[in-house]
Design an enzyme around this catalytic site. Structure first.
Site, PDB file in Angstrom:
ATOM      1  N   ASP A 445       0.827  -1.207   0.000  1.00 39.68           N
ATOM      2  CA  ASP A 445       0.000   0.000   0.000  1.00 39.68           C
ATOM      3  C   ASP A 445       0.865   1.263   0.000  1.00 39.68           C
ATOM      4  O   ASP A 445       2.059   1.205   0.311  1.00 39.68           O
ATOM      5  CB  ASP A 445      -0.900  -0.035   1.253  1.00 39.68           C
ATOM      6  CG  ASP A 445      -2.255   0.605   1.018  1.00 39.68           C
ATOM      7  OD1 ASP A 445      -2.375   1.449   0.111  1.00 39.68           O
ATOM      8  OD2 ASP A 445      -3.191   0.266   1.763  1.00 39.68           O
ATOM      9  N   ASP A 515     -10.915   1.545  -2.853  1.00 35.29           N
ATOM     10  CA  ASP A 515     -11.433   1.331  -1.502  1.00 35.29           C
ATOM     11  C   ASP A 515     -12.955   1.372  -1.491  1.00 35.29           C
ATOM     12  O   ASP A 515     -13.575   0.940  -0.525  1.00 35.29           O
ATOM     13  CB  ASP A 515     -10.891   2.401  -0.546  1.00 35.29           C
ATOM     14  CG  ASP A 515      -9.538   1.998   0.032  1.00 35.29           C
ATOM     15  OD1 ASP A 515      -9.064   0.881  -0.256  1.00 35.29           O
ATOM     16  OD2 ASP A 515      -8.952   2.813   0.772  1.00 35.29           O
TER      17      ASP A 515
HETATM   18  C1  GLA Z   1      -5.756   1.829   2.400  1.00 34.49           C
HETATM   19  C2  GLA Z   1      -6.144   0.688   1.501  1.00 34.49           C
HETATM   20  C3  GLA Z   1      -7.193  -0.161   2.170  1.00 34.49           C
HETATM   21  C4  GLA Z   1      -6.672  -0.679   3.492  1.00 34.49           C
HETATM   22  C5  GLA Z   1      -6.216   0.475   4.344  1.00 34.49           C
HETATM   23  C6  GLA Z   1      -5.514  -0.005   5.583  1.00 34.49           C
HETATM   24  O1  GLA Z   1      -6.808   2.714   2.571  1.00 34.49           O
HETATM   25  O2  GLA Z   1      -6.596   1.172   0.276  1.00 34.49           O
HETATM   26  O3  GLA Z   1      -7.572  -1.222   1.343  1.00 34.49           O
HETATM   27  O4  GLA Z   1      -5.607  -1.571   3.259  1.00 34.49           O
HETATM   28  O5  GLA Z   1      -5.311   1.329   3.644  1.00 34.49           O
HETATM   29  O6  GLA Z   1      -5.150   1.048   6.388  1.00 34.49           O
END
Ligand code: GLA
Length: 694
Positions: A445, A515
């Site tokens: 990420d 997300d």
């Molecule tokens: C980001 C990612 C999510 C999740 C969060 C965790 O927002 O896009 O899918 O992994 O971080 O903090």
């Protein structure tokens, strides 16, 4: 003329995509044709009347330039003349290099092309070299700047921010320059998706009309300038966002732009997308022809609320429902600073023993014992000020002297231009993987953009190199991790789909698409993403977002790389049976979804209906999806024609719509029409059917 064909013509062909160039009497390089089916095209006018192949500042008065240089002597115009062309085969096609040189300044420019005939993709990039003995400045350095002819040009681009990726805009191009660009450098695809479509002759459909798709293979900021002059000349200038990223080039130095990947179709958008999908699977993502596992993730299930017992319970539930990979998302790490929310601990990649007293091993062991693979979330490029790493190395984050280091999501970006920081970042990933050989999947990420983009690793007068050099330094880390852990599958994530470009994805297997997991939004979002990426790359999970029926969410997730991301302990019996059914269906149809040819049938954007199908490239089999959505303008209500079925073929269908199943549901029946019926249930609802014929 060295290397040219027919005296002065250079043809570069990649299947149906191609460019034809020619050298004018004065040595300037012109574009004779570019787009679909240009083989054999020759100048109809004197070569000098055709547009320049790569316009430079000061060469064409009053037009956008693809290359702007301040030369060592202060001159700002660049006038390129053809020198030579080199052609050499590569495994899948040809590399063509057209060498140009400034008339006066000691600067050489190479237009590079790599052809991929089987996938109809033509890659273009540009190399600039300082052949003199003093420094020059590159202000603008686009990758590709073709002229586009057409009576009614349209540009389609996508973007929309966090949880809003892939919202389309299609607009007519009129006089002036339309610019779309991304800013911030780490999650550029949140701002601007890394592909645009051009339709020179007016709107194209899925099956008709001329369409060019251009994807910039670059994990940093991008920029597209679509120019229409007062004389209705059109050009698309595509490349790295140059604003704030000027580059100094010293004697002997060479700058190579990332590639712009073009594909053209004279039969609408469908073939252009399918060509890109083939290309991405065969030549971009890792193991692109492999079948992707069904993932059960913890993020929307429990967020930071982790315990060994809770995770073991989730593993068991995931295994019972048919998941194949258990992904432990954020929240598992931290030492002195426990990660109970997003304010702390990035940088401290040790297991948080206050939550997981015996470390990850008991959870990994249980996962493997239940026959699932184990995956883990990391965000190694970042640091929270509240972390042991930051306490030890407060100067390791990107920042500018004396300027406030602003945080986003309470975090800073580590300065991977410093070799010791890059080594630490890669080392942190190696340590986690080496300590846990049971991990075979990482979600990587990156949850903030750049501000105050400064680094002590760069000289004072080269601070503007940071936006580009940071991307390349990050790619070097991706490469190192990929090479050291070749069997670990990598998912790219950047607050969702912030890194969906073909540059980053070379080191990854798949992408966390967004997300936003509300399946109603996902129908539209995944439709947008399908203009670049195949479904095998587009992570799609069943969640509680939006409070939609589980059956609907499961159908939407089945149309991408299927998975779950919800607290499996809270499912009703009916919901659990529905999810188990969907997981079983995923195993039956994922060869079609992940490796088949996508046919977009009814566009759901702005409408209350959408439909698509994935077809076996050898024919005879498909899986089709029809969605009814609770908002949008009324879409077509007639059953959907299936243009990929040969005329006269009798089609059998079996219902694969997720639901708790009885034996009666498991029968193949002739499909009337043959057409795809809409769900009878009120929106949001879906039908999923597998089809066979012949
Ligand atoms: C980001 C990612 C999510 C999740 C969060 C965790 O927002 O896009 O899918 O992994 O971080 O903090």
């Amino acid at each position: 003329m060295p290397g040219a064909q027919d005296g002065s013509v250079i043809e570069v062909l990649a299947g149906r995509t191609g460019v034809v160039l020619a050298v004018g009497d004065d040595g300037r390089l012109h574009q004779i044709a570019f787009g679909a089916d240009v083989a054999g095209r020759r100048p109809e006018l004197p070569v000098g009347l055709h547009p320049l192949a790569h316009p430079t500042f000061g060469e064409e008065v009053g037009r956008e330039a693809a290359l702007r240089i301040t030369h060592a002597d202060g001159a700002t115009s660049t006038r390129l003349r053809f020198e030579a062309v080199e052609r050499e085969p590569h495994e899948h096609g040809e590399v063509v290099r057209v060498h140009l040189r400034d008339r006066v300044a000691p600067v050489s420019v190479t237009l590079g092309y790599r052809t991929w005939p089987a996938t109809h993709v033509l890659e273009q990039w540009v190399e600039v070299a300082d052949d003199g003995d003093a420094e020059l400045v590159l202000h603008r350095f686009a990758s590709s700047a073709p002229a586009l002819g057409g009576a009614d040009p349209r540009l389609t681009h996508w973007g929309g921010g966090w949880a809003g990726e892939w919202r389309p805009v299609t607009e007519p191009l009129r006089r002036g320059t339309k610019t779309v660009a991304s800013f911030g450098g780490v999650r550029p695809s949140l701002h601007l998706s890394p592909v645009v479509l051009v339709e020179p002759d007016g709107p194209a459909s899925e099956t008709e009309g001329l369409v060019g798709a251009c994807a910039l293979a670059w994990g940093g900021d991008a920029r597209v300038d679509a120019e229409v002059t007062t004389h209705a000349q059109q050009r698309l200038v595509v490349g790295v966002q140059h604003v704030g990223a000027e580059r100094r080039l010293g004697p002997g130095e060479r700058f190579v732009t990332p590639s712009a990947c073009w594909t053209w179709s004279a039969a609408g958008r469908g073939p252009a997308s399918r060509a890109l999908h083939d290309h991405v699977r065969r030549h971009v993502v890792r193991d692109g022809l492999g079948i992707r596992a069904t993932v059960a993730n913890t993020w929307e299930a429990v967020f930071f609320d982790l315990s060994t017992d809770g995770l073991v319970e989730l593993v068991d539930r995931a295994a019972d429902l048919g998941a194949e990979l258990f992904l432990l998302d954020d929240g598992w790490f931290g030492g002195r600073y426990p990660r109970d929310d997003d304010t702390t601990s990035l940088g401290d990649w040790d297991v948080d023993r206050s939550k997981l007293a015996a470390g990850l091993d008991p959870v990994i062991e249980r996962t493997l014992a239940r026959g699932l693979r184990f995956g883990l979330w990391v965000e190694p490029e970042m640091v929270n000020p509240a972390s042991e790493l930051h306490d030890a190395h407060p100067d390791w984050a990107i920042g500018e002297p004396g300027r406030e280091a602003r945080t986003e999501r309470h975090q800073l970006v580590l300065d991977v231009l410093r070799p010791e920081v890059a080594a630490h970042v890669a080392g942190a990933v190696h340590r986690v993987l080496d300590a846990h050989p049971g991990i075979s999947y990482l979600k990587w990420d990156a949850n903030r953009d750049l501000t105050e983009p400064g680094s002590p690793a760069l000289p004072v007068d080269r601070q503007s190199h940071l936006p580009i050099d940071r991307v390349r330094a990050t790619e070097a880390i991706f490469r190192e991790v990929a090479e050291r852990h070749p069997d670990v599958e990598l998912m790219a994530c950047a607050s969702g789909g912030g890194r969906s470009d073909l540059g980053t994805l070379r080191w990854f297997h798949e992408l966390w698409t967004s997300d936003n997991t509300d399946p109603v939004d996902r129908v539209r979002l995944q439709w947008g993403a399908s203009h670049l990426l195949p479904a095998s790359v587009l992570g799609a999970h069943v969640t509680r977002w939006g409070g939609r029926p589980i059956a609907f969410g499961a159908a939407v997730a089945l149309s991408g790389r299927f998975g779950f991301d919800l607290d499996l302990r809270t499912l009703t019996d009916d919901e659990a049976a529905t999810l188990a059914d969907a997981a079983a269906t995923a195993r039956l149809v994922r060869d079609l979804v992940q490796q088949g040819d996508l046919h977009r049938l009814v566009d759901p954007v702005g409408r209350d209906r959408g439909a698509l199908a994935y077809v076996d490239p050898n024919g005879g089999r498909a899986v089709a999806f029809a969605f009814r959505l609770p908002d949008g303008d009324p879409g077509p209500t007639d059953a959907v024609a299936l243009p990929f079925v040969p005329d006269g073929a009798g089609v059998d269908a079996i219902d694969r719509t997720p639901r708790p199943r009885g034996e009666a549901d498991r029968a193949w029946r002739p499909l009337a029409g043959p057409r795809l019926a809409w769900p009878v249930e009120p929106a949001p609802s879906a039908t999923v059917v597998e089809l066979r014929w012949g």
